[in-house]
Design a protein around this motif. Structure first.
Motif, mmCIF file in Angstrom:
data_model
loop_
_atom_site.group_PDB
_atom_site.id
_atom_site.type_symbol
_atom_site.label_atom_id
_atom_site.label_comp_id
_atom_site.label_asym_id
_atom_site.label_seq_id
_atom_site.Cartn_x
_atom_site.Cartn_y
_atom_site.Cartn_z
ATOM 1 N N GLY A 162 46.025 44.165 13.473
ATOM 2 C CA GLY A 162 46.363 43.170 14.479
ATOM 3 C C GLY A 162 47.753 43.336 15.059
ATOM 4 O O GLY A 162 48.184 42.518 15.880
ATOM 5 N N ARG A 163 48.465 44.389 14.681
ATOM 6 C CA ARG A 163 49.814 44.601 15.227
ATOM 7 C C ARG A 163 49.713 44.851 16.728
ATOM 8 O O ARG A 163 48.911 45.654 17.178
ATOM 9 N N ARG A 164 50.558 44.126 17.479
ATOM 10 C CA ARG A 164 50.563 44.319 18.923
ATOM 11 C C ARG A 164 51.184 45.668 19.247
ATOM 12 O O ARG A 164 52.317 45.965 18.851
ATOM 13 N N LEU A 165 50.455 46.502 19.972
ATOM 14 C CA LEU A 165 50.916 47.840 20.309
ATOM 15 C C LEU A 165 51.639 47.869 21.647
ATOM 16 O O LEU A 165 52.645 48.559 21.791
ATOM 17 N N TRP A 166 51.129 47.141 22.615
ATOM 18 C CA TRP A 166 51.800 47.028 23.907
ATOM 19 C C TRP A 166 51.217 45.874 24.703
ATOM 20 O O TRP A 166 50.130 45.373 24.403
ATOM 21 N N ASN A 167 51.948 45.458 25.711
ATOM 22 C CA ASN A 167 51.499 44.406 26.624
ATOM 23 C C ASN A 167 52.034 44.723 28.017
ATOM 24 O O ASN A 167 53.224 44.987 28.170
ATOM 25 N N GLN A 168 51.128 44.726 28.993
ATOM 26 C CA GLN A 168 51.526 44.984 30.377
ATOM 27 C C GLN A 168 51.178 43.774 31.231
ATOM 28 O O GLN A 168 50.033 43.344 31.280
ATOM 29 N N GLN A 169 52.186 43.239 31.907
ATOM 30 C CA GLN A 169 52.000 42.075 32.775
ATOM 31 C C GLN A 169 51.979 42.531 34.227
ATOM 32 O O GLN A 169 52.825 43.304 34.648
ATOM 33 N N ARG A 170 50.963 42.063 34.972
ATOM 34 C CA ARG A 170 50.853 42.411 36.377
ATOM 35 C C ARG A 170 50.832 41.143 37.209
ATOM 36 O O ARG A 170 50.443 40.071 36.742
ATOM 37 N N THR A 171 51.259 41.275 38.462
ATOM 38 C CA THR A 171 51.190 40.152 39.388
ATOM 39 C C THR A 171 49.928 40.272 40.225
ATOM 40 O O THR A 171 49.323 41.331 40.329
ATOM 41 N N GLY A 172 49.515 39.177 40.817
ATOM 42 C CA GLY A 172 48.311 39.186 41.637
ATOM 43 C C GLY A 172 48.203 37.895 42.407
ATOM 44 O O GLY A 172 49.178 37.157 42.578
ATOM 45 N N GLU A 173 46.991 37.592 42.888
ATOM 46 C CA GLU A 173 46.763 36.364 43.620
ATOM 47 C C GLU A 173 46.972 35.161 42.697
ATOM 48 O O GLU A 173 46.877 35.255 41.479
ATOM 49 N N ALA A 174 47.251 34.005 43.309
ATOM 50 C CA ALA A 174 47.566 32.808 42.532
ATOM 51 C C ALA A 174 46.373 32.285 41.748
ATOM 52 O O ALA A 174 46.540 31.622 40.734
ATOM 53 N N LEU A 175 45.143 32.587 42.200
ATOM 54 C CA LEU A 175 43.951 32.083 41.540
ATOM 55 C C LEU A 175 43.179 33.210 40.863
ATOM 56 O O LEU A 175 43.118 34.329 41.376
ATOM 57 N N VAL A 176 42.607 32.905 39.722
ATOM 58 C CA VAL A 176 41.709 33.825 39.040
ATOM 59 C C VAL A 176 40.467 33.048 38.621
ATOM 60 O O VAL A 176 40.476 31.820 38.592
ATOM 61 N N LEU A 177 39.406 33.757 38.294
ATOM 62 C CA LEU A 177 38.147 33.121 37.925
ATOM 63 C C LEU A 177 38.058 32.887 36.426
ATOM 64 O O LEU A 177 38.448 33.743 35.635
#
Length: 375
Positions: A162-177
């Protein structure tokens, strides 16, 4: 099928609202009447099993001949796809928002409390807190567990610890489904749905290798600009075909990131396919087939109009779809004509049909799990 929700991302939380497009209305069209079952294809119900209710965006996991499913209350069930024999049953102790992902050894789900839980043979291996809600089933591959969250972040965890290996944050439209998006492995590339794009990522560190737009945001407000990728995809070799919500269907070469084609299409359900065609169900219940080569329309069937259909599954000479009354329809892959249909428990099909060996597996809203086999 799960109801569709809209989520507005913010630094602190998500604001939830219902999307009227998939809700019932007083003037909702009446589903098409069904003629007598023609029984042109021999199919038998081989087995059935029982879970609790299913109303979250369930993805049925198939690894080899093992089928893994889950219910709202956090119960997981692993079955032998050929016989329906129960291999193990477990509970993660909390309601679920996403799942199931499995490589046949490690199985992962996400709770409504934003916690990813990994199990092995029904025993909890580890739990990790996530920073956002998640509606897409985890991908378990290469000894890792990958997560696509509603804030458009992608994370990887070690499958055993369960060790976190990486995390990538991206931007996008204000709404998601608030329904399942796209997350799969194609060779050594992690492919994720981001807004209306397929994004190829390096699974070792999350860096972007390519992007391909199935659909682009349009309109004057945030709802009109919503183009998230949804549901099941059709993969043949390196080619992945996917649907953008109420916008388009398209195919991408996942090795190079090249967009092969895209065509307008209106639905909130994913797609299926084989080596020659891509199959989809539209919001009005039409079933469509496009050429896998160039996206040209092959056929369209109106026989199941307004019956609230699942994404299709291509199986041999048939295309399988479930409907809102719990019926499983086997249609001809050549023209969409009826081959046969099979009943379940009378409640809506809650997860897209999948194939385990030669068994078609469906899950209903009331928690019925059914295995159908051609005779």
């Amino acid at each position: 099928m799960p109801s569709v929700q809209i989520l507005r991302a913010s630094a602190a939380s998500f604001l939830i609202a219902a999307l009227a497009a998939c809700s019932s209305t007083p003037d909702k069209p009446k589903p098409a009447d069904l003629p007598a079952n023609v029984s042109l294809l021999g199919v038998r119900q081989a087995w059935s099993a029982k879970l609790g209710d299913v109303s979250f965006p369930l993805t049925t996991s198939v690894s080899g001949n093992t089928v893994a499913v889950a219910s709202n209350n956090g119960t997981l069930l692993a079955l032998d796809g050929a016989t329906g024999r129960e291999l193990w049953r477990a509970s993660v102790g909390a309601p679920l928002s996403a799942g199931v992902g499995s490589d046949g050894k490690v199985t992962a789900v996400v709770t409504r409390e934003n916690e990813v839980v990994a199990l092995e043979a029904g025993r909890v291996l580890w739990r990790q807190r996530l920073g956002a809600q998640t509606y897409t089933a985890p991908l378990v591959a290469g000894g890792r567990v990958f997560l696509l969250a509603a804030d458009r972040s992608v994370a990887a965890f070690d499958g055993q610890t369960g060790r976190r290996l990486w995390n990538q944050q991206r931007t996008g439209e204000a709404l998601v489904l608030g329904q399942s998006s796209v997350l799969l492995a194609v060779g050594d590339t992690l492919v994720a749905g981001m807004s209306g794009r397929l994004v190829g990522m390096n699974p070792a560190n999350g860096s972007t290798r390519w992007e391909a737009a199935i659909a682009a945001p349009r309109g004057t407000n945030e709802v009109e600009r919503l183009v998230d990728l949804v549901g099941s995809v059709s993969r043949v070799g390196n080619v992945v075909c996917a649907r953008a919500f109420q916008s388009a269907v398209g195919c991408v070469d996942a090795q190079s990131g090249r967009l092969l084609w895209t065509k307008p299409a209106l639905s909130s359900e994913g797609v299926g396919g084989n080596d020659t065609a891509v199959f989809g169900t539209e919001g009005d219940g039409n079933v469509l087939a496009w050429s896998r080569v160039d996206g040209e329309r092959l056929w369209s069937s109106e026989r199941l109009r307004y019956r609230t259909l699942s994404a299709p599954l291509a199986v041999g000479r048939s295309v399988v779809v479930g409907d809102g009354s719990g019926l499983v329809h086997f249609l001809s892959r050549e023209d969409g004509s009826a081959l046969t249909r099979m009943p379940t428990d009378g409640s809506a099909i809650a997860a897209d049909p999948v194939l385990a060996g030669n068994t078609v597996v469906v899950v209903t809203h009331n928690g019925g799990v059914f295995g159908f086999q051609p005779e």
